[in-house]
Design a protein around this motif. Structure first.
Motif, short mmCIF file in Angstrom:
data_model
loop_
_atom_site.label_atom_id
_atom_site.label_comp_id
_atom_site.label_asym_id
_atom_site.label_seq_id
_atom_site.Cartn_x
_atom_site.Cartn_y
_atom_site.Cartn_z
N UNK A 1 17.61 -64.41 -51.93
CA UNK A 1 18.73 -64.97 -53.11
C UNK A 1 19.43 -65.57 -53.03
N UNK A 2 20.39 -65.10 -51.15
CA UNK A 2 21.77 -65.59 -50.21
C UNK A 2 21.30 -66.41 -50.10
N UNK A 3 20.95 -67.95 -50.85
CA UNK A 3 20.68 -68.89 -51.04
C UNK A 3 21.51 -69.60 -50.81
N UNK A 4 23.35 -69.32 -50.82
CA UNK A 4 24.07 -70.42 -50.29
C UNK A 4 24.94 -70.18 -49.26
N UNK A 5 23.69 -68.78 -48.14
CA UNK A 5 24.56 -68.62 -46.95
C UNK A 5 23.08 -68.53 -46.30
N UNK A 6 21.93 -68.64 -46.79
CA UNK A 6 21.11 -68.83 -46.02
C UNK A 6 20.11 -70.15 -45.62
N UNK A 7 20.77 -71.52 -46.81
CA UNK A 7 20.68 -72.49 -46.21
C UNK A 7 21.74 -73.02 -46.37
N UNK A 8 22.97 -73.30 -46.23
CA UNK A 8 24.06 -73.33 -46.45
C UNK A 8 23.80 -75.38 -46.68
N UNK A 9 23.44 -75.83 -45.21
CA UNK A 9 23.52 -77.40 -46.12
C UNK A 9 22.94 -77.47 -46.80
N UNK A 10 21.86 -77.45 -47.44
CA UNK A 10 21.22 -77.50 -48.27
C UNK A 10 21.63 -77.39 -49.76
N UNK A 11 22.17 -76.27 -49.41
CA UNK A 11 23.29 -76.01 -50.80
C UNK A 11 24.51 -76.70 -51.49
N UNK A 12 24.99 -76.79 -49.79
CA UNK A 12 26.15 -78.16 -49.73
C UNK A 12 25.88 -79.38 -50.26
N UNK A 13 24.27 -79.69 -49.33
CA UNK A 13 24.18 -81.13 -50.69
C UNK A 13 24.13 -81.04 -52.20
N UNK A 14 23.55 -80.42 -52.51
CA UNK A 14 23.45 -79.93 -54.35
C UNK A 14 24.88 -80.13 -54.53
N UNK A 15 25.28 -79.02 -54.00
CA UNK A 15 26.79 -79.55 -53.85
C UNK A 15 27.31 -80.82 -54.59
N UNK A 16 27.22 -81.37 -53.30
CA UNK A 16 27.78 -83.27 -53.47
C UNK A 16 26.89 -83.66 -54.50
N UNK A 17 25.94 -83.49 -54.65
CA UNK A 17 24.84 -84.28 -55.49
C UNK A 17 26.09 -84.26 -57.48
N UNK A 18 26.47 -82.11 -57.51
CA UNK A 18 26.73 -82.07 -58.76
C UNK A 18 27.96 -82.37 -59.19
N UNK A 19 29.19 -82.65 -57.73
CA UNK A 19 30.56 -83.90 -57.28
C UNK A 19 30.17 -84.40 -57.73
N UNK A 20 28.94 -86.18 -57.15
CA UNK A 20 28.92 -86.95 -57.81
C UNK A 20 28.65 -87.38 -58.91
#
Length: 244
Positions: free
Chosen positions: A215-234
Motif C-alpha cells: 500500500x505504501x507504494x510512494x515510499x516502498x519503490x520511490x524511484x518507480x513512483x517518481x518515474x510515473x510522476x514524470x510521465x504525468x508531468x510530461x
C-alpha cells in the motif's frame, strides 16, 4: 506556465510522506507543494472535518493554478478525498490527477473492519506505534523509512476521518473526472479490490500496478513512483486534450 504539483497525504501520516517526491521534482525544476490535512502533521491539534480537508486542497490547488496547470496527487485517504474534490459537479482547476492506493470504496464491512482495528490499536498504551515502526522497518528502504513518521502520527484522527469517507459519493465523483487520470497501486495493496471498477467509471484513466509493492507504494519503490510522476508531468506539459 509550468506544471504545478499538489500532494495530499494518507491517513495518520502528513506532508512529510512526500519528501522523496518533492526532492525529485525539485531536482527537475518542477514546482510542488504538499499539504497537511486537519488533524495531521502541523495541524495535528485540529479536528478532522471533511469540509476543512476539501478546503485545504482547494486553497493549495487554486494558489498553484495561478502559476500553471495543476497535477493533483493523493495517496490512500488523501486520494479518496482528492477524488471527491476533483470530481465535484463544479470542477476545480485540476489539469491531471494521480490516485495512489485509493481504488476502493470506503464503506460496508471493509470500512467497519478497518475502523475496528484502528480503535483497538488506539487502545494500546502506545496506540500501536511500536508495531507501526516494526512494519515500516521491515518493508521500506532506509532512504524513505523515516518519512511517514517525520510529521508525527495522527492516531486520534483516524476513526473520524474513516467515518467521514463513508459520506462521499465517490462513484459519481470518479465518473465526473475529465482530466487525465492515473491510478497507481502496489501489487499487494489492500485498496486494489475495485481498481477495475474505477477504470470503468473513468474509461480514459490508466491503471498502473507496481510489482512487489504494498500500500505504501510512494515510499516502498520511490524511484518507480517518481518515474510515473514524470510521465504525468510530461503528459500535461504536452497539453494532451482532456477527454470529453
Amino acid at each position: 506556465m509550468s506544471i504545478q504539483v499538489v500532494f495530499v497525504h494518507g491517513i495518520r501520516t502528513s506532508a512529510t510522506m512526500w519528501r522523496a517526491q518533492l526532492a525529485h521534482l525539485a531536482e527537475r525544476g518542477v514546482a510542488a507543494t504538499a499539504v497537511n490535512l486537519p488533524g495531521h502533521g502541523s495541524r495535528i491539534a485540529e479536528a478532522f472535518v471533511i469540509e476543512a480537508a476539501m478546503a485545504t486542497i482547494d486553497d493549495a490547488v487554486r494558489d498553484a493554478a495561478t502559476r500553471g496547470p495543476v497535477l493533483l496527487v493523493g495517496h490512500s485517504m488523501g486520494g479518496l478525498v482528492s477524488i471527491a474534490y476533483a470530481g465535484a459537479e463544479d470542477p476545480p482547476p485540476v489539469a491531471g490527477f494521480i490516485g495512489a492506493s485509493c481504488t476502493a470504496f470506503p464503506r460496508g464491512a471493509g470500512l467497519a473492519a478497518y475502523r475496528f482495528l484502528a480503535r483497538r490499536f488506539n487502545a494500546l498504551p502506545d496506540k500501536g506505534l511500536w508495531l507501526t515502526t516494526q512494519v515500516l522497518a521491515a518493508t521500506l528502504p532506509e532512504e524513505t523509512r523515516a518519512d511517514f513518521a517525520a510529521g508525527g502520527y495522527a492516531f486520534d484522527a483516524q476513526d473520524v476521518a474513516l467515518a467521514s469517507l463513508s459520506t462521499l459519493d465517490l462513484a459519481a465523483d470518479v465518473h465526473r473526472l475529465r482530466m487525465p487520470v492515473w491510478w497507481i497501486n502496489g501489487q499487494f495493496d489492500q485498496l486494489r479490490p475495485q481498481e477495475r471498477l474505477f477504470q470503468r467509471l473513468a474509461p480514459h484513466s490508466e491503471l498502473i500496478v507496481v510489482p512487489r509493492t504494498s500500500h505504501l507504494v510512494t515510499a516502498m519503490r520511490p524511484r518507480v513512483f517518481n518515474a510515473l510522476l514524470d510521465v504525468a508531468v510530461a503528459t500535461l506539459e504536452k497539453g494532451v486534450p482532456q477527454p470529453s
